[in-house]
Design a protein around this motif. Structure first.
Motif, PDB file in Angstrom:
ATOM      1  N   THR A  17      40.581   7.501  78.297  1.00 59.14           N
ATOM      2  CA  THR A  17      41.520   8.134  79.202  1.00 59.14           C
ATOM      3  C   THR A  17      41.955   7.101  80.220  1.00 59.14           C
ATOM      4  OG1 THR A  17      40.478  10.276  78.942  1.00 59.14           O
ATOM      5  CG2 THR A  17      41.843   9.977  80.889  1.00 59.14           C
ATOM      6  N   THR A  18      43.225   7.078  80.514  1.00 59.81           N
ATOM      7  CA  THR A  18      43.747   6.164  81.510  1.00 59.81           C
ATOM      8  C   THR A  18      44.287   6.963  82.672  1.00 59.81           C
ATOM      9  OG1 THR A  18      44.334   4.556  79.830  1.00 59.81           O
ATOM     10  CG2 THR A  18      45.444   4.357  81.939  1.00 59.81           C
ATOM     11  N   ALA A  34      49.652  17.540  84.489  1.00 62.49           N
ATOM     12  CA  ALA A  34      49.524  16.228  85.126  1.00 62.49           C
ATOM     13  C   ALA A  34      48.936  16.346  86.525  1.00 62.49           C
ATOM     14  CB  ALA A  34      50.887  15.544  85.192  1.00 62.49           C
ATOM     15  N   ARG A  35      49.397  17.325  87.271  1.00 61.41           N
ATOM     16  CA  ARG A  35      48.907  17.495  88.642  1.00 61.41           C
ATOM     17  C   ARG A  35      47.423  17.848  88.671  1.00 61.41           C
ATOM     18  NH1 ARG A  35      51.708  18.657  93.660  1.00 61.41           N
ATOM     19  NH2 ARG A  35      50.186  19.435  95.134  1.00 61.41           N
ATOM     20  N   ARG A  36      46.996  18.718  87.773  1.00 63.40           N
ATOM     21  CA  ARG A  36      45.592  19.137  87.760  1.00 63.40           C
ATOM     22  C   ARG A  36      44.668  18.072  87.180  1.00 63.40           C
ATOM     23  NH1 ARG A  36      45.561  25.586  86.516  1.00 63.40           N
ATOM     24  NH2 ARG A  36      46.454  26.144  88.533  1.00 63.40           N
ATOM     25  N   SER A  37      45.104  17.407  86.133  1.00 64.74           N
ATOM     26  CA  SER A  37      44.221  16.436  85.469  1.00 64.74           C
ATOM     27  C   SER A  37      44.257  15.057  86.130  1.00 64.74           C
ATOM     28  CB  SER A  37      44.600  16.298  84.004  1.00 64.74           C
ATOM     29  OG  SER A  37      45.855  15.647  83.876  1.00 64.74           O
ATOM     30  N   ARG A  38      45.402  14.700  86.685  1.00 60.97           N
ATOM     31  CA  ARG A  38      45.615  13.388  87.301  1.00 60.97           C
ATOM     32  C   ARG A  38      45.326  12.234  86.343  1.00 60.97           C
ATOM     33  NH1 ARG A  38      47.109  14.010  92.307  1.00 60.97           N
ATOM     34  NH2 ARG A  38      46.402  15.768  93.523  1.00 60.97           N
ATOM     35  N   ARG A  39      45.535  12.495  85.060  1.00 61.19           N
ATOM     36  CA  ARG A  39      45.349  11.448  84.053  1.00 61.19           C
ATOM     37  C   ARG A  39      46.211  11.797  82.846  1.00 61.19           C
ATOM     38  NH1 ARG A  39      40.634  14.623  83.633  1.00 61.19           N
ATOM     39  NH2 ARG A  39      40.331  15.425  81.536  1.00 61.19           N
ATOM     40  N   ILE A  40      46.298  10.843  81.951  1.00 60.29           N
ATOM     41  CA  ILE A  40      47.049  11.069  80.722  1.00 60.29           C
ATOM     42  C   ILE A  40      46.189  10.681  79.532  1.00 60.29           C
ATOM     43  CG2 ILE A  40      48.162   8.804  80.876  1.00 60.29           C
ATOM     44  CD1 ILE A  40      50.584  10.140  79.481  1.00 60.29           C
ATOM     45  N   ASN A  41      46.202  11.512  78.522  1.00 54.98           N
ATOM     46  CA  ASN A  41      45.604  11.176  77.242  1.00 54.98           C
ATOM     47  C   ASN A  41      46.287  12.011  76.169  1.00 54.98           C
ATOM     48  OD1 ASN A  41      44.193  13.717  77.114  1.00 54.98           O
ATOM     49  ND2 ASN A  41      42.536  12.836  78.335  1.00 54.98           N
ATOM     50  N   LEU A  42      46.030  11.669  74.935  1.00 53.35           N
ATOM     51  CA  LEU A  42      46.697  12.361  73.828  1.00 53.35           C
ATOM     52  C   LEU A  42      46.351  13.851  73.744  1.00 53.35           C
ATOM     53  CD1 LEU A  42      46.547   9.536  71.153  1.00 53.35           C
ATOM     54  CD2 LEU A  42      48.566  10.357  72.387  1.00 53.35           C
ATOM     55  N   TYR A  50      53.194   9.671  75.389  1.00 54.82           N
ATOM     56  CA  TYR A  50      51.996   8.964  75.861  1.00 54.82           C
ATOM     57  C   TYR A  50      52.297   7.477  76.044  1.00 54.82           C
ATOM     58  CZ  TYR A  50      47.312   6.923  75.802  1.00 54.82           C
ATOM     59  OH  TYR A  50      46.188   6.206  76.107  1.00 54.82           O
ATOM     60  N   LEU A  51      52.891   6.862  75.037  1.00 53.43           N
ATOM     61  CA  LEU A  51      53.188   5.427  75.121  1.00 53.43           C
ATOM     62  C   LEU A  51      54.163   5.121  76.248  1.00 53.43           C
ATOM     63  CD1 LEU A  51      53.453   4.576  71.324  1.00 53.43           C
ATOM     64  CD2 LEU A  51      51.606   3.942  72.906  1.00 53.43           C
ATOM     65  N   LEU A  52      55.189   5.937  76.388  1.00 58.66           N
ATOM     66  CA  LEU A  52      56.181   5.695  77.436  1.00 58.66           C
ATOM     67  C   LEU A  52      55.566   5.846  78.820  1.00 58.66           C
ATOM     68  CD1 LEU A  52      59.140   5.004  77.961  1.00 58.66           C
ATOM     69  CD2 LEU A  52      59.627   7.438  77.994  1.00 58.66           C
ATOM     70  N   ILE A  53      54.825   6.917  79.026  1.00 56.26           N
ATOM     71  CA  ILE A  53      54.218   7.137  80.344  1.00 56.26           C
ATOM     72  C   ILE A  53      53.163   6.081  80.640  1.00 56.26           C
ATOM     73  CG2 ILE A  53      52.804   8.707  81.727  1.00 56.26           C
ATOM     74  CD1 ILE A  53      54.200  11.012  80.101  1.00 56.26           C
ATOM     75  N   ARG A  54      52.305   5.817  79.671  1.00 57.09           N
ATOM     76  CA  ARG A  54      51.175   4.910  79.911  1.00 57.09           C
ATOM     77  C   ARG A  54      51.596   3.458  80.020  1.00 57.09           C
ATOM     78  NH1 ARG A  54      46.074   3.212  76.500  1.00 57.09           N
ATOM     79  NH2 ARG A  54      44.989   2.172  78.181  1.00 57.09           N
ATOM     80  N   TYR A  55      52.431   2.995  79.117  1.00 58.05           N
ATOM     81  CA  TYR A  55      52.716   1.561  79.058  1.00 58.05           C
ATOM     82  C   TYR A  55      54.011   1.138  79.721  1.00 58.05           C
ATOM     83  CZ  TYR A  55      48.787   1.285  75.915  1.00 58.05           C
ATOM     84  OH  TYR A  55      47.531   1.359  75.385  1.00 58.05           O
ATOM     85  N   LEU A  56      55.036   1.952  79.678  1.00 56.02           N
ATOM     86  CA  LEU A  56      56.309   1.516  80.229  1.00 56.02           C
ATOM     87  C   LEU A  56      56.501   1.913  81.676  1.00 56.02           C
ATOM     88  CD1 LEU A  56      58.687   2.060  77.184  1.00 56.02           C
ATOM     89  CD2 LEU A  56      57.539  -0.014  77.931  1.00 56.02           C
ATOM     90  N   ASN A  98      52.237   2.352  85.631  1.00 55.33           N
ATOM     91  CA  ASN A  98      51.582   1.874  86.857  1.00 55.33           C
ATOM     92  C   ASN A  98      50.069   2.110  86.779  1.00 55.33           C
ATOM     93  OD1 ASN A  98      54.121   1.247  88.000  1.00 55.33           O
ATOM     94  ND2 ASN A  98      54.330   3.348  88.700  1.00 55.33           N
ATOM     95  N   HIS A  99      49.420   1.464  85.839  1.00 51.38           N
ATOM     96  CA  HIS A  99      47.991   1.674  85.585  1.00 51.38           C
ATOM     97  C   HIS A  99      47.172   1.480  86.853  1.00 51.38           C
ATOM     98  CE1 HIS A  99      49.093   1.501  81.431  1.00 51.38           C
ATOM     99  NE2 HIS A  99      49.588   0.313  81.600  1.00 51.38           N
ATOM    100  N   THR A 100      46.161   2.298  86.991  1.00 51.60           N
ATOM    101  CA  THR A 100      45.272   2.136  88.144  1.00 51.60           C
ATOM    102  C   THR A 100      43.870   1.754  87.704  1.00 51.60           C
ATOM    103  OG1 THR A 100      44.865   4.505  88.196  1.00 51.60           O
ATOM    104  CG2 THR A 100      46.566   3.675  89.652  1.00 51.60           C
ATOM    105  N   LYS A 101      43.287   2.478  86.756  1.00 56.86           N
ATOM    106  CA  LYS A 101      41.959   2.111  86.280  1.00 56.86           C
ATOM    107  C   LYS A 101      41.666   2.812  84.973  1.00 56.86           C
ATOM    108  CE  LYS A 101      39.522   5.762  88.682  1.00 56.86           C
ATOM    109  NZ  LYS A 101      38.423   6.142  89.496  1.00 56.86           N
ATOM    110  N   LYS A 102      40.720   2.292  84.259  1.00 52.97           N
ATOM    111  CA  LYS A 102      40.270   2.907  83.006  1.00 52.97           C
ATOM    112  C   LYS A 102      39.046   3.731  83.300  1.00 52.97           C
ATOM    113  CE  LYS A 102      42.689   0.006  80.168  1.00 52.97           C
ATOM    114  NZ  LYS A 102      43.156  -0.159  78.906  1.00 52.97           N
ATOM    115  N   LEU A 103      38.959   4.902  82.696  1.00 54.22           N
ATOM    116  CA  LEU A 103      37.782   5.757  82.890  1.00 54.22           C
ATOM    117  C   LEU A 103      36.820   5.568  81.758  1.00 54.22           C
ATOM    118  CD1 LEU A 103      39.565   9.021  84.049  1.00 54.22           C
ATOM    119  CD2 LEU A 103      38.440   7.313  85.443  1.00 54.22           C
TER     120      LEU A 103
END
Length: 175
Positions: A3-4, A106-114, A161-167, A170-175
């Motif tokens: 999860t990122t 997005a607001r509740r999880s504050r993360r993105i994953n598949l 997922y790819l668009l939000i995560r990579y393009l 604005n990565h912050t940290k890996k969980l």
């Protein structure tokens, strides 16, 4: 499953960035369907009208998503006749459900994953199918996205997922 955590926003209606972001996502939702409509049955197979609504709502909040969800189908219909006016109520219903599901998730999880994106897509599709069935009284027609549009749902999950995560992640940290 990795999860990122990405920077997710919840832009307000009194912020000009809300309207700029929505305008960019509406533009994407105008261009992408035009490309996919070059292929026979491209619209019903790939469901391109929803793609940037998902991305906008997940990354920038339900308000950006809602503006994108409403403007995209209406502008496309007015400019290009697709979606046809008779199809607008069902598409608007699904678009609004998608914007709300993506923004809340997005607001509740504050993360993105598949799995989260798959949940968002399944949520709006199931609720939208039920709503379309209630509107049209024809379950077979209402379930068209599940019969024909699975590639489009997969595009939303994996492409979103790819668009939000990579393009725009604005990565912050890996969980």
């Amino acid at each position: 499953m990795q999860t990122t955590t990405v920077k997710l926003y919840s832009l307000e209606y009194n912020n000009v960035k809300t309207y700029l972001a929505a305008a960019l996502f509406v533009l994407g939702n105008i261009i992408m369907p035009q490309i996919f409509h070059l292929v026979p049955q491209g619209g019903v197979t790939w469901l391109p009208i929803y793609f940037f609504t998902l991305v906008g709502a997940y990354k920038y909040g339900w308000r950006v998503g809602l503006l994108t969800a409403i403007a995209s189908p209406v502008v496309n219909s007015l400019l290009f006749g697709m979606p046809m006016p008779a199809a607008l109520p069902a598409i608007l219903l699904k678009s609004v459900l998608l914007a709300l599901a993506a923004g809340v998730t997005a607001r509740r999880s504050r993360r993105i994953n598949l799995p989260l994106l798959a949940l968002v897509v399944l949520t709006y599709q199931v609720l939208g199918t039920l709503g379309e069935w209630a509107m049209k009284g024809d379950f077979y027609l209402a379930a068209q996205d599940f019969r024909i549009g699975v590639p489009g749902m997969l595009l939303q999950v994996f492409g979103g997922y790819l668009l939000i995560r990579y393009l725009i992640g604005n990565h912050t940290k890996k969980l």
